[in-house]
Design an enzyme around this catalytic site. Structure first.
Site, PDB file in Angstrom:
ATOM      1  N   ASP A  19      -0.119  59.189 -61.031  1.00  0.00           N
ATOM      2  CA  ASP A  19      -1.091  57.953 -61.788  1.00  0.00           C
ATOM      3  C   ASP A  19      -0.869  57.994 -62.698  1.00  0.00           C
ATOM      4  OD1 ASP A  19      -2.133  60.475 -60.559  1.00  0.00           O
ATOM      5  OD2 ASP A  19      -0.831  62.105 -61.497  1.00  0.00           O
ATOM      6  N   ASN A  28      -1.860  55.567 -51.530  1.00  0.00           N
ATOM      7  CA  ASN A  28      -0.529  55.032 -51.480  1.00  0.00           C
ATOM      8  C   ASN A  28      -0.354  54.642 -49.555  1.00  0.00           C
ATOM      9  OD1 ASN A  28      -0.265  57.405 -49.612  1.00  0.00           O
ATOM     10  ND2 ASN A  28       0.741  58.491 -51.365  1.00  0.00           N
ATOM     11  N   ASN A  61       2.394  48.164 -61.140  1.00  0.00           N
ATOM     12  CA  ASN A  61       3.801  47.708 -61.006  1.00  0.00           C
ATOM     13  C   ASN A  61       5.233  48.367 -62.245  1.00  0.00           C
ATOM     14  OD1 ASN A  61       2.613  47.809 -58.349  1.00  0.00           O
ATOM     15  ND2 ASN A  61       2.848  45.929 -58.029  1.00  0.00           N
ATOM     16  N   THR A  98      -0.290  51.580 -52.948  1.00  0.00           N
ATOM     17  CA  THR A  98       0.704  51.326 -53.778  1.00  0.00           C
ATOM     18  C   THR A  98       2.039  51.977 -52.873  1.00  0.00           C
ATOM     19  OG1 THR A  98       0.568  53.866 -54.279  1.00  0.00           O
ATOM     20  CG2 THR A  98      -0.086  52.177 -55.682  1.00  0.00           C
ATOM     21  N   LYS A  99       3.024  51.087 -53.203  1.00  0.00           N
ATOM     22  CA  LYS A  99       4.392  51.492 -51.747  1.00  0.00           C
ATOM     23  C   LYS A  99       5.406  51.800 -52.535  1.00  0.00           C
ATOM     24  CE  LYS A  99       2.191  48.614 -48.299  1.00  0.00           C
ATOM     25  NZ  LYS A  99       2.503  47.652 -47.611  1.00  0.00           N
ATOM     26  N   GLY A 120      -6.484  64.226 -63.033  1.00  0.00           N
ATOM     27  CA  GLY A 120      -6.720  63.456 -64.293  1.00  0.00           C
ATOM     28  C   GLY A 120      -6.465  63.589 -64.989  1.00  0.00           C
ATOM     29  N   THR A 126       7.264  62.289 -60.143  1.00  0.00           N
ATOM     30  CA  THR A 126       6.404  62.897 -59.750  1.00  0.00           C
ATOM     31  C   THR A 126       5.437  62.177 -60.506  1.00  0.00           C
ATOM     32  OG1 THR A 126       7.382  65.162 -59.818  1.00  0.00           O
ATOM     33  CG2 THR A 126       5.518  64.952 -61.127  1.00  0.00           C
ATOM     34  N   GLY A 157       9.923  64.275 -65.356  1.00  0.00           N
ATOM     35  CA  GLY A 157       7.967  65.016 -65.407  1.00  0.00           C
ATOM     36  C   GLY A 157       7.236  63.909 -65.500  1.00  0.00           C
ATOM     37  N   SER A 170       8.017  54.508 -65.285  1.00  0.00           N
ATOM     38  CA  SER A 170       7.802  56.629 -65.264  1.00  0.00           C
ATOM     39  C   SER A 170       8.355  57.610 -64.747  1.00  0.00           C
ATOM     40  CB  SER A 170       6.761  56.339 -64.344  1.00  0.00           C
ATOM     41  OG  SER A 170       6.452  56.400 -63.423  1.00  0.00           O
TER      42      SER A 170
END
Length: 298
Positions: free
Chosen positions: A241, A186, A265, A209-210, A44, A237, A276, A271
């Protein structure tokens, strides 16, 4: 629709406790580790941070313990520009934690939900105005299932779209599946849901999501792939999110679903180029520049 939309995230807030070791201890054994670090986490909170960095006014409905971790996490969310007036410090509960043991490019994780269990239907009811004052509501599966059901009911009554990121996976009742507007599993979670004999009509709500392959969604009854981006991966990681926070922000702005998924995407791809879960989450200008630079790939 306002230039800066409002996204309400109802979900978990954790402190991630990460220790690296070359040797996993056997039962009763003590070994020396190599490093230890704490990181803000919880699906969250991660999604709230992603949405805030990408241009949304974000309200976080969640709970932490009235302890050092809880106070630190709430302050961290505030520094990210997130409205934490619906994030309570619960005195009788510890802050949720995820203890992560990293060894030989693998991990073992123990999650202690702590105050996240306090995000009950009655808790949500106390903060109902935060939900009803938003353009999109974003949910995950690290809070009680009856709370998710209650939030969805409030959203339907108020006419607010709901995105449910069904992670970690657990079977869902039809009362939830039929009322959410978008599901974002996913690839693995999507397969698990298909084994539950999900009705074909519900597939029309799915955005799967792929990773580097992008995402797929249904347009006019047909599954269509929205391409992803090839990048140098440092840490995956938080990619999911980031995708969900980006999707919520774009849909709250009134952007079409296909364009919103394409933007998400790009945000997810960016990210994974930094370390992190929250450390690699990009800003709005970062994603916009990335899309322009990589426009020949799409």
């Amino acid at each position: 629709m306002n230039e800066k939309p409002t996204v309400c995230v109802v979900g978990s807030i954790n402190m991630d406790l990460t220790v690296s070791t070359s040797v996993i201890p056997n039962q009763g054994e003590t070994v020396l580790g190599e490093s230890f670090a704490t990181y803000p986490g919880g699906k969250g909170a991660n999604q709230a941070v992603a949405a805030a960095r990408l241009g949304s006014d974000v309200k976080m409905v969640g709970a932490v313990g009235h302890d050092v971790f809880g106070i630190s996490l709430k302050e961290h969310l505030q520094k990210e520009g997130i409205d934490t007036s619906s994030t309570e410090l619960i005195g009788e509960q510890s802050t949720g934690t995820a203890t992560i043991i990293l060894s030989n490019n693998d991990n073992r994780i123990i999650v202690a939900p702590g105050a996240n269990r306090s995000v009950t239907p009655s808790y949500v009811e106390r903060h109902r105005s935060a939900l009803e004052g938003s353009d999109v509501i974003l949910l995950q599966m690290e809070i009680p299932l009856d709370t998710i059901s209650y939030v969805v009911t409030i959203a339907k009554e108020a006419g607010i779209p709901v995105i449910l990121n069904p992670a970690p996976y657990q079977p869902l009742p039809s009362s939830i599946l039929n009322q959410v507007d978008y599901m974002t599993p996913n690839a693995l979670e999507a397969e698990l849901f298909k084994q539950d004999l999900i009705d074909d009509d519900l597939l029309q709500k799915w955005i799967t999501t792929k990773g580097e392959q992008g995402s797929s969604l249904y347009i006019n009854g047909k599954e269509v792939n929205i391409p992803g981006y090839s990048v140098l991966v440092k840490d995956t990681t938080g990619a999911g999110d980031t995708f969900n926070g980006a999707l919520a922000t774009q849909l709250a702005k009134g952007i079409s679903l296909k364009k919103a998924v394409s933007f998400a995407n790009a945000a997810a791809a960016l990210s994974v180029t930094e370390k992190g879960a929250q450390g690699g989450m990009p800003t709005l200008s970062g994603v916009e520049n990335f899309i322009i630079e990589r426009s020949d790939e799409i």
